[in-house]
Design a protein around this motif. Structure first.
Motif, PDB file in Angstrom:
ATOM      1  N   ASN A  36      44.443  53.348  37.446  1.00 20.24           N
ATOM      2  CA  ASN A  36      44.294  51.887  37.340  1.00 20.24           C
ATOM      3  C   ASN A  36      43.163  51.338  38.207  1.00 20.24           C
ATOM      4  O   ASN A  36      42.999  50.120  38.299  1.00 20.24           O
ATOM      5  CB  ASN A  36      45.601  51.188  37.732  1.00 20.24           C
ATOM      6  CG  ASN A  36      46.721  51.472  36.752  1.00 20.24           C
ATOM      7  OD1 ASN A  36      46.468  51.741  35.580  1.00 20.24           O
ATOM      8  ND2 ASN A  36      47.958  51.426  37.216  1.00 20.24           N
ATOM      9  N   ASN A  74      51.455  53.107  39.206  1.00 19.70           N
ATOM     10  CA  ASN A  74      51.225  51.703  39.567  1.00 19.70           C
ATOM     11  C   ASN A  74      51.609  51.387  41.015  1.00 19.70           C
ATOM     12  O   ASN A  74      51.688  50.228  41.400  1.00 19.70           O
ATOM     13  CB  ASN A  74      52.004  50.780  38.624  1.00 19.70           C
ATOM     14  CG  ASN A  74      53.504  51.028  38.677  1.00 19.70           C
ATOM     15  OD1 ASN A  74      53.967  51.867  39.443  1.00 19.70           O
ATOM     16  ND2 ASN A  74      54.243  50.290  37.860  1.00 19.70           N
ATOM     17  N   GLY A  96      43.815  46.805  44.272  1.00 21.09           N
ATOM     18  CA  GLY A  96      44.446  47.969  43.667  1.00 21.09           C
ATOM     19  C   GLY A  96      44.355  49.195  44.557  1.00 21.09           C
ATOM     20  O   GLY A  96      45.319  49.951  44.700  1.00 21.09           O
TER      21      GLY A  96
END
Length: 443
Positions: free
Chosen positions: A164, A84, A137
């Motif tokens: 992700n 992340n 992202g």
């Protein structure tokens, strides 16, 4: 730079759960190694042990000639990119990239210059003064990568950094990561469950399952010459056809593979014929990728399959055909799994503490002699016993009893009709019941 050597490394949680089971692996200096496997196979745990975020329960870890098993994370020269990004939310992109340099005592102006130069390479220079919450992202992952490599680590670790992101961004960033790692010539270990990432990025791939290594090799070796049925089944789209077969040997020592309603004869010069010639009646698992079959005009040979075309899927430049052929399909995910639950394996006594921490005062004189200390030392250090050999499952049946093949667009086949397929026997992979190749792979 430095290579990595894992020597029988294991990780046990809570004294009973064996997450990594005696893994031995060498990663060359400057090599891009991908750890590939399904969720829960131990690849992230292995990565975290290399980083120093998890203690090694048993075994040894080396960075080049440096014994790193007990080194603190800050002394390992390792940079880790999380799934992340794990950016500091109250710091700008520039400040995030500069952070490791500032912690090392580097001048602020010089650190800012390095961050700006790296940002241009990563194509985030326009976003340097923005906070993470205002970034996309892909931009956040670029900042995380920049923060990791700005201090030029000896070893670069990446834990599913693209999972992700959307498909387009994954493709773009994947290419940049591969080019950047090779330009920097930094030893890289990359964790993923995505086979496309593994095949396109890796110098070598390590396929893992159930805390163990199934296969290690170049992308071409692991895909086209798999060591195990699981490795063959995990790589490739559509998935490889794994079929249960019985070995039949004629009076003239000709070997054929009996699939029930039909059979395939192996050429006499095939080395697998010699291996199987003394195993008449034995059971094997035969793997064949979808492009190993070619539609034939009629059934006129020993190297053919016949069946009913159940359904077709259009994939643009080709069709994927599902054919009912009467063969028993095998589930690659179940082949070779132990019938003993992982939690039931004898691991460590539950003593409420970390084994390495418990013996830390005594480790200095033991580390260099661990391999020679035998059972007594393994017990003293809390090292798990070696697990029993894997036992094949009784009925490893595939979810779908169809043969999956590729056919060119415009082949003119229709659902419900009978089809005949020529089989390229040189492209068959033959495994024993435990999932290991009968013609063993050595690399």
């Amino acid at each position: 730079m430095a290579g990595i050597r894992l020597d029988a490394v294991s990780k046990v949680y809570d004294g009973k759960y064996l997450a990594v089971d005696g893994v031995s692996l060498d990663v060359g200096d400057g090599e891009f190694m991908v750890l590939l496997g399904p969720s829960g196979c131990g690849k992230t745990t292995l990565l975290r042990m290399i980083a120093g975020l998890e203690e090694v329960t048993a075994g040894e870890l080396w960075f080049g000639r440096t014994h790193a098993t007990m080194l603190s994370p800050k002394d390992r020269g390792v940079a880790l990119v999380f799934q992340n990004g794990a950016l500091y939310p109250n710091r700008t992109a520039r400040e995030n990239i500069m952070f490791p340099l500032r912690m090392a005592g580097e001048d602020a102006a010089e650190a800012s210059t390095k961050a700006a130069g790296l940002a241009r390479i990563l194509r985030i220079d326009a976003a340097l003064d923005r906070l993470p919450r205002t970034l996309s992202g892909g931009q956040r992952q670029r900042v995380a990568i920049g923060r990791a490599i700005v201090r030029k680590p000896k070893i670069f670790l990446m834990d599913e950094p693209l999972s992700n992101l959307d498909a387009t961004m994954r493709t773009e960033l994947r290419q940049e990561i591969g080019a950047m790692a090779r330009d920097l010539k930094v030893t890289t270990v990359y964790v993923t469950h995505d086979q496309i990432e593994a095949l396109t990025l890796a110098d070598r791939i390590t396929v893992m399952r159930d805390g163990r290594i199934e296969d290690v090799g170049t992308p071409d070796q692991v895909f086209n010459d798999p060591a195990t049925a699981f490795s063959a089944g995990f790589l490739g789209t559509p998935r490889i056809n794994l079929m249960s077969a019985v070995v039949r040997v004629t009076a003239h020592h000709r070997v054929s593979l009996d699939f029930g309603s039909q059979s395939i004869q192996l050429p006499p010069i095939d080395k697998r014929s010699l291996i199987l010639s003394s195993h008449d009646g034995g059971k094997v698992i035969v793997g064949a990728r979808s492009d190993a079959f070619t539609p034939a005009a009629d059934s006129g040979g020993a190297g053919q399959f016949s069946g009913r075309l159940r359904t077709l899927e259009f994939h643009g430049n080709q069709w994927i055909a599902f054919i009912e052929c009467g063969a028993e399909m095998v589930n690659a995910d179940l082949v070779g799994l132990s019938t003993v639950p992982k939690r039931a394996r004898r691991a460590l006594p539950s003593n409420g503490g970390s084994p390495n921490r418990h013996v830390a005062p005594h480790l200095a004189g033991l580390n260099n002699r661990l391999s020679a200390l035998g059972t007594k030392a393994r017990t003293r250090l809390g090292r798990p016993d070696r697990p029993a050999p894997l036992e094949p499952l009784a009925v490893p049946t595939h979810r779908r009893a169809d043969l999956v093949i590729e056919i060119p667009a415009g082949a003119g086949l229709q659902t419900g009709t009978k089809v005949h397929l020529a089989v390229d026997t040189s492209r068959l992979h033959i495994f024993d019941e435990s999932g290991r190749r009968v013609d063993r792979v050595n690399r």
